[in-house]
Design a protein around this motif. Structure first.
Motif, mmCIF file in Angstrom:
data_model
loop_
_atom_site.group_PDB
_atom_site.id
_atom_site.type_symbol
_atom_site.label_atom_id
_atom_site.label_comp_id
_atom_site.label_asym_id
_atom_site.label_seq_id
_atom_site.Cartn_x
_atom_site.Cartn_y
_atom_site.Cartn_z
ATOM 1 N N PHE A 1 -2.533 8.788 -1.475
ATOM 2 C CA PHE A 1 -2.484 9.989 -0.649
ATOM 3 C C PHE A 1 -3.380 11.066 -1.250
ATOM 4 N N ALA A 2 -4.675 10.767 -1.277
ATOM 5 C CA ALA A 2 -5.684 11.689 -1.788
ATOM 6 C C ALA A 2 -6.941 11.497 -0.956
ATOM 7 N N ASP A 3 -7.917 12.409 -1.102
ATOM 8 C CA ASP A 3 -9.149 12.274 -0.316
ATOM 9 C C ASP A 3 -9.996 11.130 -0.856
ATOM 10 N N ALA A 4 -10.908 10.661 -0.024
ATOM 11 C CA ALA A 4 -11.718 9.495 -0.372
ATOM 12 C C ALA A 4 -12.585 9.736 -1.601
ATOM 13 N N GLN A 5 -13.037 10.966 -1.796
ATOM 14 C CA GLN A 5 -13.874 11.267 -2.962
ATOM 15 C C GLN A 5 -13.093 11.062 -4.256
ATOM 16 N N THR A 6 -11.839 11.489 -4.255
ATOM 17 C CA THR A 6 -10.990 11.296 -5.436
ATOM 18 C C THR A 6 -10.710 9.815 -5.661
ATOM 19 N N LEU A 7 -10.411 9.109 -4.579
ATOM 20 C CA LEU A 7 -10.071 7.698 -4.700
ATOM 21 C C LEU A 7 -11.243 6.853 -5.185
ATOM 22 N N PHE B 1 0.824 -1.210 0.000
ATOM 23 C CA PHE B 1 0.000 0.000 0.000
ATOM 24 C C PHE B 1 0.861 1.264 0.000
ATOM 25 N N PHE B 2 1.858 1.285 0.867
ATOM 26 C CA PHE B 2 2.656 2.498 1.018
ATOM 27 C C PHE B 2 3.858 2.576 0.075
ATOM 28 N N ILE B 3 4.378 1.430 -0.359
ATOM 29 C CA ILE B 3 5.611 1.448 -1.149
ATOM 30 C C ILE B 3 5.483 0.693 -2.468
#
Length: 406
Positions: A83-89, A70-72
Protein backbone atom coordinates in the motif's frame (compact mmCIF):
# COMPACT_ATOMS: atom_id res chain seq x y z
CA UNK A 1 35.48 9.10 -0.78
CA UNK A 2 36.24 10.81 -4.10
CA UNK A 3 33.57 11.57 -6.66
CA UNK A 4 34.97 8.89 -8.97
CA UNK A 5 34.96 6.31 -6.17
CA UNK A 6 31.40 7.23 -5.25
CA UNK A 7 30.33 6.83 -8.87
CA UNK A 8 31.98 3.41 -9.09
CA UNK A 9 30.36 2.36 -5.81
CA UNK A 10 26.96 3.48 -7.09
CA UNK A 11 27.38 1.59 -10.33
CA UNK A 12 28.45 -1.58 -8.50
CA UNK A 13 25.54 -1.30 -6.09
CA UNK A 14 23.05 -0.81 -8.93
CA UNK A 15 24.52 -3.75 -10.83
CA UNK A 16 24.32 -5.95 -7.74
CA UNK A 17 20.71 -4.99 -7.07
CA UNK A 18 19.66 -5.52 -10.67
CA UNK A 19 21.49 -8.86 -10.82
CA UNK A 20 19.80 -10.07 -7.65
CA UNK A 21 16.43 -8.93 -8.96
CA UNK A 22 16.95 -10.81 -12.23
CA UNK A 23 18.23 -13.87 -10.37
CA UNK A 24 15.16 -14.05 -8.15
CA UNK A 25 12.82 -13.28 -11.05
CA UNK A 26 14.20 -16.27 -12.95
CA UNK A 27 13.67 -18.38 -9.83
CA UNK A 28 10.08 -17.17 -9.54
CA UNK A 29 9.43 -18.04 -13.18
CA UNK A 30 10.90 -21.54 -12.72
CA UNK A 31 8.74 -22.21 -9.67
CA UNK A 32 5.71 -20.73 -11.42
CA UNK A 33 6.32 -23.22 -14.22
CA UNK A 34 6.19 -26.01 -11.61
CA UNK A 35 2.46 -25.35 -11.33
CA UNK A 36 2.12 -26.71 -14.86
CA UNK A 37 3.85 -29.79 -13.49
CA UNK A 38 1.29 -30.08 -10.71
CA UNK A 39 -1.47 -29.74 -13.31
CA UNK A 40 -0.21 -32.39 -15.72
CA UNK A 41 0.67 -34.79 -12.93
CA UNK A 42 -2.96 -34.60 -11.83
CA UNK A 43 -4.31 -34.71 -15.39
CA UNK A 44 -2.39 -37.90 -16.08
CA UNK A 45 -3.57 -39.55 -12.86
CA UNK A 46 -7.30 -38.76 -12.75
CA UNK A 47 -9.90 -40.35 -15.02
CA UNK A 48 -10.69 -38.73 -18.39
CA UNK A 49 -13.94 -37.22 -17.10
CA UNK A 50 -12.00 -35.10 -14.58
CA UNK A 51 -9.04 -33.88 -16.66
CA UNK A 52 -10.40 -30.44 -17.55
CA UNK A 53 -11.23 -29.82 -13.91
CA UNK A 54 -7.66 -30.69 -12.89
CA UNK A 55 -6.23 -28.10 -15.30
CA UNK A 56 -8.73 -25.38 -14.41
CA UNK A 57 -8.46 -25.99 -10.67
CA UNK A 58 -4.67 -25.50 -10.56
CA UNK A 59 -4.81 -22.24 -12.53
CA UNK A 60 -7.81 -20.87 -10.61
CA UNK A 61 -6.11 -21.77 -7.33
CA UNK A 62 -3.07 -19.75 -8.38
CA UNK A 63 -5.20 -16.69 -9.09
CA UNK A 64 -6.97 -16.88 -5.74
CA UNK A 65 -3.66 -17.57 -3.99
CA UNK A 66 -2.13 -14.43 -5.51
CA UNK A 67 -4.95 -12.25 -4.19
CA UNK A 68 -4.91 -13.84 -0.72
CA UNK A 69 -1.13 -13.65 -0.40
CA UNK A 70 -0.87 -10.11 -1.83
CA UNK A 71 -3.41 -8.57 0.52
CA UNK A 72 -3.09 -10.78 3.61
CA UNK A 73 -0.56 -13.63 3.62
CA UNK A 74 2.64 -11.76 2.79
CA UNK A 75 1.70 -9.03 5.25
CA UNK A 76 1.03 -11.60 7.98
CA UNK A 77 4.29 -13.48 7.36
CA UNK A 78 6.72 -10.58 6.82
CA UNK A 79 4.92 -7.49 8.12
CA UNK A 80 5.29 -5.97 4.65
CA UNK A 81 2.58 -4.68 2.34
CA UNK A 82 2.15 -2.96 -1.01
CA UNK A 83 0.00 0.00 0.00
CA UNK A 84 2.51 2.55 -1.27
CA UNK A 85 3.09 4.43 -4.54
CA UNK A 86 4.81 2.69 -7.43
CA UNK A 87 7.96 4.81 -7.09
CA UNK A 88 8.46 3.60 -3.52
CA UNK A 89 7.72 0.00 -4.44
CA UNK A 90 10.19 0.00 -7.33
CA UNK A 91 13.19 1.05 -5.25
CA UNK A 92 16.23 -1.21 -5.45
CA UNK A 93 15.26 -2.27 -8.96
CA UNK A 94 12.00 -3.67 -7.55
CA UNK A 95 13.76 -6.48 -5.71
CA UNK A 96 11.10 -6.62 -2.97
CA UNK A 97 8.38 -6.97 -5.61
CA UNK A 98 10.18 -9.88 -7.23
CA UNK A 99 10.74 -11.41 -3.79
CA UNK A 100 6.98 -11.34 -3.30
CA UNK A 101 6.50 -13.07 -6.67
CA UNK A 102 9.02 -15.76 -5.71
CA UNK A 103 7.43 -16.40 -2.32
CA UNK A 104 3.95 -16.31 -3.86
CA UNK A 105 4.86 -19.27 -6.06
CA UNK A 106 5.75 -21.15 -2.87
CA UNK A 107 2.49 -20.16 -1.17
CA UNK A 108 0.44 -21.16 -4.21
CA UNK A 109 1.98 -24.62 -4.05
CA UNK A 110 -0.22 -25.29 -0.99
CA UNK A 111 -3.53 -25.52 -2.92
CA UNK A 112 -1.72 -27.19 -5.85
CA UNK A 113 -0.66 -29.94 -3.44
CA UNK A 114 -4.15 -30.19 -1.95
CA UNK A 115 -5.70 -30.38 -5.41
CA UNK A 116 -4.09 -33.72 -6.16
CA UNK A 117 -5.46 -35.29 -3.00
CA UNK A 118 -9.07 -34.13 -3.34
CA UNK A 119 -9.38 -34.71 -7.10
CA UNK A 120 -12.50 -36.10 -8.79
CA UNK A 121 -15.11 -35.31 -6.15
CA UNK A 122 -14.60 -31.77 -4.84
CA UNK A 123 -16.88 -28.81 -5.57
CA UNK A 124 -15.22 -25.91 -7.36
CA UNK A 125 -15.99 -22.67 -5.52
CA UNK A 126 -15.92 -24.05 -1.96
CA UNK A 127 -12.39 -25.31 -2.66
CA UNK A 128 -11.35 -21.89 -3.97
CA UNK A 129 -12.68 -20.36 -0.75
CA UNK A 130 -10.56 -22.85 1.20
CA UNK A 131 -7.57 -21.83 -0.93
CA UNK A 132 -8.08 -18.19 0.03
CA UNK A 133 -8.01 -18.93 3.74
CA UNK A 134 -5.20 -21.49 3.74
CA UNK A 135 -2.92 -19.25 1.65
CA UNK A 136 -4.03 -16.05 3.35
CA UNK A 137 -3.81 -17.24 6.96
CA UNK A 138 -2.74 -20.84 7.70
CA UNK A 139 0.39 -21.14 5.55
CA UNK A 140 1.82 -17.66 6.25
CA UNK A 141 1.38 -18.18 9.99
CA UNK A 142 4.00 -20.94 9.98
CA UNK A 143 6.01 -19.35 7.17
CA UNK A 144 6.44 -16.19 9.24
CA UNK A 145 7.43 -18.15 12.34
CA UNK A 146 10.21 -20.01 10.53
CA UNK A 147 11.41 -17.63 7.82
CA UNK A 148 10.81 -14.29 9.53
CA UNK A 149 11.24 -15.12 13.23
CA UNK A 150 7.68 -14.18 14.18
CA UNK A 151 6.38 -14.75 17.71
CA UNK A 152 9.89 -15.44 19.03
CA UNK A 153 9.77 -19.19 18.32
CA UNK A 154 13.08 -19.28 16.47
CA UNK A 155 14.67 -17.10 19.14
CA UNK A 156 13.46 -19.55 21.81
CA UNK A 157 14.89 -22.51 19.88
CA UNK A 158 18.24 -20.75 19.63
CA UNK A 159 18.26 -19.81 23.30
CA UNK A 160 17.17 -23.24 24.53
CA UNK A 161 19.00 -25.54 22.10
CA UNK A 162 21.63 -23.37 20.47
CA UNK A 163 20.13 -23.49 16.97
CA UNK A 164 16.98 -22.40 15.21
CA UNK A 165 14.77 -24.58 13.03
CA UNK A 166 16.48 -25.01 9.66
CA UNK A 167 14.34 -25.27 6.53
CA UNK A 168 16.28 -23.79 3.63
CA UNK A 169 13.73 -24.33 0.85
CA UNK A 170 10.56 -25.57 2.50
CA UNK A 171 10.45 -29.31 3.18
CA UNK A 172 8.22 -28.52 6.15
CA UNK A 173 7.19 -24.89 5.58
CA UNK A 174 5.80 -25.58 2.11
CA UNK A 175 5.51 -29.31 1.42
CA UNK A 176 4.88 -30.57 4.92
CA UNK A 177 2.24 -27.92 5.60
CA UNK A 178 0.61 -28.49 2.20
CA UNK A 179 0.59 -32.26 2.61
CA UNK A 180 -0.97 -32.23 6.07
CA UNK A 181 -3.58 -29.67 5.01
CA UNK A 182 -4.38 -32.02 2.13
CA UNK A 183 -4.84 -34.96 4.49
CA UNK A 184 -7.50 -33.07 6.42
CA UNK A 185 -9.28 -32.08 3.20
CA UNK A 186 -9.18 -35.67 1.92
CA UNK A 187 -10.68 -36.98 5.16
CA UNK A 188 -13.51 -34.43 5.02
CA UNK A 189 -14.32 -35.38 1.42
CA UNK A 190 -14.29 -39.14 1.91
CA UNK A 191 -13.73 -41.83 -0.68
CA UNK A 192 -14.67 -41.60 -4.35
CA UNK A 193 -17.67 -43.66 -5.42
CA UNK A 194 -16.69 -47.07 -6.70
CA UNK A 195 -13.41 -47.32 -4.79
CA UNK A 196 -14.78 -50.10 -2.60
CA UNK A 197 -16.59 -52.95 -4.32
CA UNK A 198 -17.84 -56.07 -2.55
CA UNK A 199 -15.82 -55.01 0.49
CA UNK A 200 -12.56 -54.78 -1.46
CA UNK A 201 -10.58 -51.73 -2.51
CA UNK A 202 -10.44 -50.98 -6.22
CA UNK A 203 -7.80 -48.61 -7.59
CA UNK A 204 -8.50 -46.48 -10.65
CA UNK A 205 -5.64 -46.70 -13.13
CA UNK A 206 -3.97 -43.45 -14.30
CA UNK A 207 -5.69 -42.13 -17.42
CA UNK A 208 -2.59 -40.89 -19.21
CA UNK A 209 0.92 -42.01 -18.25
CA UNK A 210 2.63 -39.62 -20.73
CA UNK A 211 0.86 -36.62 -19.13
CA UNK A 212 1.75 -37.93 -15.67
CA UNK A 213 5.39 -38.26 -16.76
CA UNK A 214 5.36 -34.76 -18.30
CA UNK A 215 4.13 -33.31 -15.02
CA UNK A 216 6.88 -35.09 -13.11
CA UNK A 217 9.57 -33.86 -15.52
CA UNK A 218 8.36 -30.25 -15.32
CA UNK A 219 8.39 -30.43 -11.53
CA UNK A 220 11.88 -31.95 -11.45
CA UNK A 221 13.35 -29.22 -13.67
CA UNK A 222 11.57 -26.40 -11.85
CA UNK A 223 12.71 -27.76 -8.50
CA UNK A 224 16.24 -26.56 -9.13
CA UNK A 225 14.82 -23.05 -9.14
CA UNK A 226 12.78 -23.89 -6.05
CA UNK A 227 15.86 -25.05 -4.12
CA UNK A 228 18.89 -23.26 -5.55
CA UNK A 229 17.24 -19.87 -5.88
CA UNK A 230 15.93 -19.98 -2.33
CA UNK A 231 19.26 -18.27 -1.62
CA UNK A 232 17.42 -15.18 -3.01
CA UNK A 233 20.69 -13.40 -3.90
CA UNK A 234 23.54 -14.20 -6.26
CA UNK A 235 26.17 -14.05 -3.54
CA UNK A 236 24.22 -16.67 -1.56
CA UNK A 237 23.98 -19.20 -4.37
CA UNK A 238 25.53 -22.59 -3.66
CA UNK A 239 26.43 -25.43 -5.97
CA UNK A 240 26.01 -27.71 -2.96
CA UNK A 241 22.27 -27.08 -3.07
CA UNK A 242 22.13 -28.05 -6.73
CA UNK A 243 24.23 -31.17 -6.16
CA UNK A 244 22.20 -32.27 -3.17
CA UNK A 245 18.94 -31.71 -5.04
CA UNK A 246 20.25 -33.86 -7.87
CA UNK A 247 21.39 -36.68 -5.59
CA UNK A 248 18.16 -36.72 -3.58
CA UNK A 249 16.19 -36.84 -6.81
CA UNK A 250 18.28 -39.77 -8.03
CA UNK A 251 17.88 -41.54 -4.69
CA UNK A 252 14.12 -41.17 -4.97
CA UNK A 253 14.10 -42.55 -8.52
CA UNK A 254 16.15 -45.65 -7.74
CA UNK A 255 14.39 -46.43 -4.46
CA UNK A 256 10.88 -46.02 -5.87
CA UNK A 257 11.79 -48.12 -8.91
CA UNK A 258 12.86 -51.00 -6.69
CA UNK A 259 10.21 -50.62 -3.98
CA UNK A 260 7.48 -49.96 -6.54
CA UNK A 261 8.43 -52.91 -8.74
CA UNK A 262 8.88 -50.79 -11.88
CA UNK A 263 5.43 -49.18 -11.63
CA UNK A 264 5.61 -46.00 -13.79
CA UNK A 265 3.47 -44.02 -11.37
CA UNK A 266 5.87 -44.72 -8.53
CA UNK A 267 8.98 -44.17 -10.65
CA UNK A 268 7.77 -40.72 -11.72
CA UNK A 269 6.73 -39.72 -8.20
CA UNK A 270 9.92 -41.08 -6.62
CA UNK A 271 12.13 -38.17 -7.70
CA UNK A 272 9.52 -35.76 -6.35
CA UNK A 273 9.60 -37.53 -2.98
CA UNK A 274 13.38 -37.16 -2.88
CA UNK A 275 13.24 -33.49 -3.85
CA UNK A 276 10.58 -32.75 -1.22
CA UNK A 277 12.73 -34.35 1.47
CA UNK A 278 15.98 -32.57 0.57
CA UNK A 279 14.57 -29.03 0.49
CA UNK A 280 15.18 -28.38 4.18
CA UNK A 281 18.82 -29.47 4.36
CA UNK A 282 19.94 -29.03 0.76
CA UNK A 283 22.32 -26.23 1.76
CA UNK A 284 24.17 -28.18 4.47
CA UNK A 285 24.07 -31.93 3.73
CA UNK A 286 26.83 -33.94 2.14
CA UNK A 287 25.69 -35.28 -1.29
CA UNK A 288 25.76 -38.86 0.03
CA UNK A 289 23.48 -37.78 2.87
CA UNK A 290 21.17 -36.22 0.30
CA UNK A 291 21.19 -39.47 -1.69
CA UNK A 292 20.16 -41.45 1.39
CA UNK A 293 17.54 -38.84 2.30
CA UNK A 294 16.00 -39.11 -1.17
CA UNK A 295 16.10 -42.91 -1.18
CA UNK A 296 14.32 -43.16 2.18
CA UNK A 297 11.70 -40.70 0.92
CA UNK A 298 11.14 -42.81 -2.21
CA UNK A 299 10.56 -45.96 -0.19
CA UNK A 300 8.38 -44.09 2.32
CA UNK A 301 6.15 -42.77 -0.46
CA UNK A 302 5.71 -46.14 -2.20
CA UNK A 303 4.84 -48.13 0.91
CA UNK A 304 2.62 -45.56 2.63
CA UNK A 305 0.70 -44.72 -0.54
CA UNK A 306 0.19 -48.42 -1.28
CA UNK A 307 -1.08 -49.02 2.25
CA UNK A 308 -3.47 -46.05 2.08
CA UNK A 309 -4.92 -47.13 -1.25
CA UNK A 310 -5.41 -50.77 -0.34
CA UNK A 311 -6.07 -50.83 3.40
CA UNK A 312 -7.71 -47.57 4.48
CA UNK A 313 -10.59 -45.27 3.55
CA UNK A 314 -8.24 -42.33 3.05
CA UNK A 315 -8.69 -41.72 -0.69
CA UNK A 316 -5.69 -39.55 -1.54
CA UNK A 317 -5.80 -39.62 -5.35
CA UNK A 318 -2.20 -38.57 -6.11
CA UNK A 319 -0.77 -39.61 -2.75
CA UNK A 320 0.00 -36.02 -1.78
CA UNK A 321 0.00 -36.71 1.95
CA UNK A 322 2.74 -39.38 1.79
CA UNK A 323 4.59 -37.46 -0.94
CA UNK A 324 4.51 -33.97 0.58
CA UNK A 325 3.25 -34.42 4.14
CA UNK A 326 5.31 -37.40 5.27
CA UNK A 327 8.33 -36.88 3.02
CA UNK A 328 8.31 -33.20 3.96
CA UNK A 329 8.32 -34.12 7.65
CA UNK A 330 11.11 -36.63 7.01
CA UNK A 331 13.04 -33.88 5.22
CA UNK A 332 12.79 -31.58 8.21
CA UNK A 333 14.21 -34.30 10.48
CA UNK A 334 16.76 -35.45 7.88
CA UNK A 335 18.25 -31.94 7.82
CA UNK A 336 19.04 -32.37 11.50
CA UNK A 337 20.52 -35.83 10.97
CA UNK A 338 22.56 -35.48 7.77
CA UNK A 339 23.42 -31.85 8.44
CA UNK A 340 25.65 -32.92 11.34
CA UNK A 341 29.40 -32.55 10.79
CA UNK A 342 29.85 -36.15 11.95
CA UNK A 343 27.96 -37.24 8.82
CA UNK A 344 29.77 -34.87 6.48
CA UNK A 345 27.34 -31.96 6.78
CA UNK A 346 28.12 -28.33 7.52
CA UNK A 347 26.63 -28.42 11.03
CA UNK A 348 24.73 -25.61 12.74
CA UNK A 349 21.58 -27.66 13.19
CA UNK A 350 19.92 -29.62 16.00
CA UNK A 351 17.99 -32.88 15.61
CA UNK A 352 15.77 -31.98 18.58
CA UNK A 353 14.89 -28.60 17.11
CA UNK A 354 14.22 -30.15 13.72
CA UNK A 355 11.77 -32.60 15.29
CA UNK A 356 10.05 -29.90 17.34
CA UNK A 357 9.81 -27.51 14.40
CA UNK A 358 8.42 -30.23 12.17
CA UNK A 359 5.78 -31.12 14.76
CA UNK A 360 4.88 -27.44 15.06
CA UNK A 361 4.34 -27.21 11.30
CA UNK A 362 2.15 -30.29 11.30
CA UNK A 363 0.10 -28.97 14.23
CA UNK A 364 -0.54 -25.59 12.61
CA UNK A 365 -1.40 -27.20 9.27
CA UNK A 366 -3.83 -29.74 10.74
CA UNK A 367 -5.54 -27.33 13.13
CA UNK A 368 -5.83 -24.62 10.49
CA UNK A 369 -7.18 -27.05 7.91
CA UNK A 370 -9.76 -28.48 10.32
CA UNK A 371 -11.07 -24.96 10.94
CA UNK A 372 -11.12 -23.95 7.26
CA UNK A 373 -12.43 -27.14 5.66
CA UNK A 374 -14.69 -27.94 8.60
CA UNK A 375 -16.38 -24.55 8.40
CA UNK A 376 -16.83 -24.70 4.63
CA UNK A 377 -18.12 -28.27 4.79
CA UNK A 378 -20.63 -27.24 7.47
CA UNK A 379 -21.95 -24.15 5.69
CA UNK A 380 -21.86 -25.14 2.02
CA UNK A 381 -20.48 -28.66 1.61
CA UNK A 382 -17.25 -29.66 -0.08
CA UNK A 383 -18.30 -32.60 -2.20
CA UNK A 384 -20.04 -32.94 -5.55
CA UNK A 385 -23.40 -34.66 -5.63
CA UNK A 386 -23.37 -38.38 -6.43
CA UNK A 387 -24.75 -37.69 -9.91
CA UNK A 388 -22.15 -35.00 -10.67
CA UNK A 389 -19.35 -37.21 -9.43
CA UNK A 390 -20.58 -40.03 -11.66
CA UNK A 391 -20.76 -37.74 -14.70
CA UNK A 392 -17.38 -36.24 -13.88
CA UNK A 393 -16.25 -32.80 -12.73
CA UNK A 394 -15.57 -31.71 -16.32
CA UNK A 395 -19.22 -31.83 -17.36
CA UNK A 396 -20.68 -31.08 -13.92
CA UNK A 397 -18.61 -27.95 -13.28
CA UNK A 398 -17.19 -26.75 -16.61
CA UNK A 399 -19.81 -28.09 -19.06
CA UNK A 400 -17.15 -29.51 -21.37
CA UNK A 401 -15.10 -32.68 -21.68
CA UNK A 402 -11.41 -33.09 -22.41
CA UNK A 403 -12.07 -34.96 -25.63
CA UNK A 404 -14.20 -34.16 -28.66
CA UNK A 405 -17.48 -36.00 -29.07
CA UNK A 406 -16.96 -36.12 -32.85
Amino acid sequence: MSVASADVHGVVQTLTQSSNTLFLLLGAIMVFLMHAGFAFLEVGTVRHKNQVNALVKILADFGVSAIAYFFIGYWLAYDAHFFADAQTLSQGNGYELVKFFFLLTFAAAIPAIVSGGIAERARFYPILIATFFTVGFVYPLFEGIIWNGNFGVQAWFEHRFGYGFHDFAGSVVVHGVGGWIALVAVVFLGMRKGRVRAGKHTNFAPSNIPFLALGAWILCVGWFGFNVMSAQTLDGISGLVAMNSLMAMVGGIIASMIAGKNDPGFIHNGPLAGLVAVCAGSDLMHPIGALVTGAIAGVLFVHVFTYLQNKTRIDDVLGVWPLHGLCGAWGGIAAGVFGQTALGGLGGVSVVVQVLGTLAGITIAVCGAIIVYGAIDFFSGLRLSEEDEFNGADLAIHKISSTSED
